[in-house]
Design a protein around this motif. Sequence first.
Motif, mmCIF file in Angstrom:
data_model
loop_
_atom_site.group_PDB
_atom_site.id
_atom_site.type_symbol
_atom_site.label_atom_id
_atom_site.label_comp_id
_atom_site.label_asym_id
_atom_site.label_seq_id
_atom_site.Cartn_x
_atom_site.Cartn_y
_atom_site.Cartn_z
ATOM 1 N N ASN A 159 0.824 -1.209 0.000
ATOM 2 C CA ASN A 159 0.000 0.000 0.000
ATOM 3 C C ASN A 159 0.863 1.266 0.000
ATOM 4 N N PRO A 160 1.354 1.718 -1.182
ATOM 5 C CA PRO A 160 2.014 3.031 -1.242
ATOM 6 C C PRO A 160 0.980 4.132 -1.099
ATOM 7 N N ALA A 161 1.355 5.233 -0.443
ATOM 8 C CA ALA A 161 0.392 6.307 -0.180
ATOM 9 C C ALA A 161 1.091 7.650 -0.133
ATOM 10 N N LEU A 162 0.316 8.711 -0.375
ATOM 11 C CA LEU A 162 0.770 10.091 -0.290
ATOM 12 C C LEU A 162 -0.169 10.872 0.626
ATOM 13 N N ALA A 163 0.382 11.860 1.304
ATOM 14 C CA ALA A 163 -0.441 12.783 2.090
ATOM 15 C C ALA A 163 0.004 14.211 1.808
ATOM 16 N N TRP A 164 -0.957 15.110 1.817
ATOM 17 C CA TRP A 164 -0.692 16.548 1.609
ATOM 18 C C TRP A 164 -1.289 17.306 2.781
ATOM 19 N N ARG A 165 -0.453 18.085 3.439
ATOM 20 C CA ARG A 165 -0.897 18.869 4.591
ATOM 21 C C ARG A 165 -0.750 20.354 4.251
ATOM 22 N N PRO A 166 -1.762 20.927 3.588
ATOM 23 C CA PRO A 166 -1.655 22.315 3.143
ATOM 24 C C PRO A 166 -1.725 23.312 4.299
ATOM 25 N N TYR A 167 -2.359 22.912 5.397
ATOM 26 C CA TYR A 167 -2.463 23.749 6.592
ATOM 27 C C TYR A 167 -2.116 22.889 7.807
ATOM 28 N N ASP A 168 -1.730 23.527 8.882
ATOM 29 C CA ASP A 168 -1.394 22.781 10.088
ATOM 30 C C ASP A 168 -2.570 21.958 10.600
#
Length: 445
Positions: A159-168
């Motif tokens: 299970n490869p995955a990405l996360a994006w945290r544009p704000y805290d």
Amino acid sequence: MRFRGGQGDTGSRGAGPAALVRAAGFALKEQSATAMGNAFAGATAGTDDLSYMFFNPASLGWVARPQAQVETTLALPQVELKHAQGATAFGTPITGSTHDGDVARDVVIPAFYAAAPLGHGVSAGIGVNVPFGLETEYRNDWVGRYHAVQSKLETVNINPALAWRPYDWLSLGGGFQAQYVYGRLTNAVDFGTIGAGAGIPGAQPGGDDGFAKLSGNDWSYGANAGVMVEPRAGTRLGLAWRSEIDHRIKGDVNFRDDSAGIAQILQAQAGLFADSGASVNLKTPQNVSFGVRQEVTPDVAVMAEAQWTDWSVFDQLTIQFDNPAQPDSVTEEEWHDTWFLAVGSTWKISPTWTLRGGLAYDQSPVRSRYRTPRIPDSDRYWLSLGAGYQPASWFGLDLGLTYIFLDDSEVRLSASGTGNQARGSLDADYESSIVLLGLNLRLQF
């Protein structure tokens, strides 16, 4: 009385899903020793370590430096067959062993995680897990042998995955699942009953046993996604989804003839019970989970979890044989959707040590009318404790211990039920419990 030959084959009551396993149905929750310490309460909102990416890929948004983690869980199920009795469709009592001290197998469940920040609020990770499986096995001579002897399911999910945290306060995550599955089924075949139903002279119901083995494997694919928010300091909410994965397990079925030669006559007359290829459709269910984690003080937090699983996709089990003379084997399962509910607490007693605890209720998808000896599942209740040890910023260990109480379960199958004419009736009673011991090793670079 006449029988279709296909009803005595290895398609009896179960195919891919194998055992009484650590979560209801045939799912495995044991992907995190840390989360196990809280009975998986708040797992969808957790960021304690990399293992939480299994429950919600958005947790990768909290990865600040490259890191890796190895998990192992020792599962010790105790599934005691208290008593069993059965009869053929002709009413002949089936002889054999009527009890067994433990029909489940102890196993080790591994997992691996790695992740790193990529910059601009983006992090990448990969998890390798065993999300479904395990095994039950009975004696070859037990009275329910025509329904089941061995049932085994093994999976590996990459299970490869990405996360994006544009704000805290916000993280969005998604991943791709590549899942391998291997299944194996064995059971005795009552050629005596099948032969008697076909009018073969000398056939003895319950007395002329053969054996059948079905095994196969498949790769298939799915996805997962999640969101995590912190509306204020100390409060975190998570929502996640993991997709259904549709497998077509392809392999071979092999038959061992009975000593009386009934199987050979059936092969010669109708082409039945010849070794051939076979396939089974198996869906692993989607689930949706919601978690919350709330800090009460800087050192104490409480958490809760709710997960819905779409077990109703497992409504029937069909085995298709490449041998055109062998009819498909169809088994009614009629599972229903379920809920997992948990509450827990974490106490950081020092910069080095953390203690955890949790309680959970895990609903079984099995309806009593359709329960089988392959999966004698029932509702379960979790009691969990855990501890974390962080001697350095780059290194940590976590331990989780769980005891699971299960309701007593009953198998009540009639010879007149779908597919049971050659398997006979079966009444069986079970008492079960499970002990889980999880350990992880965490490294940051």
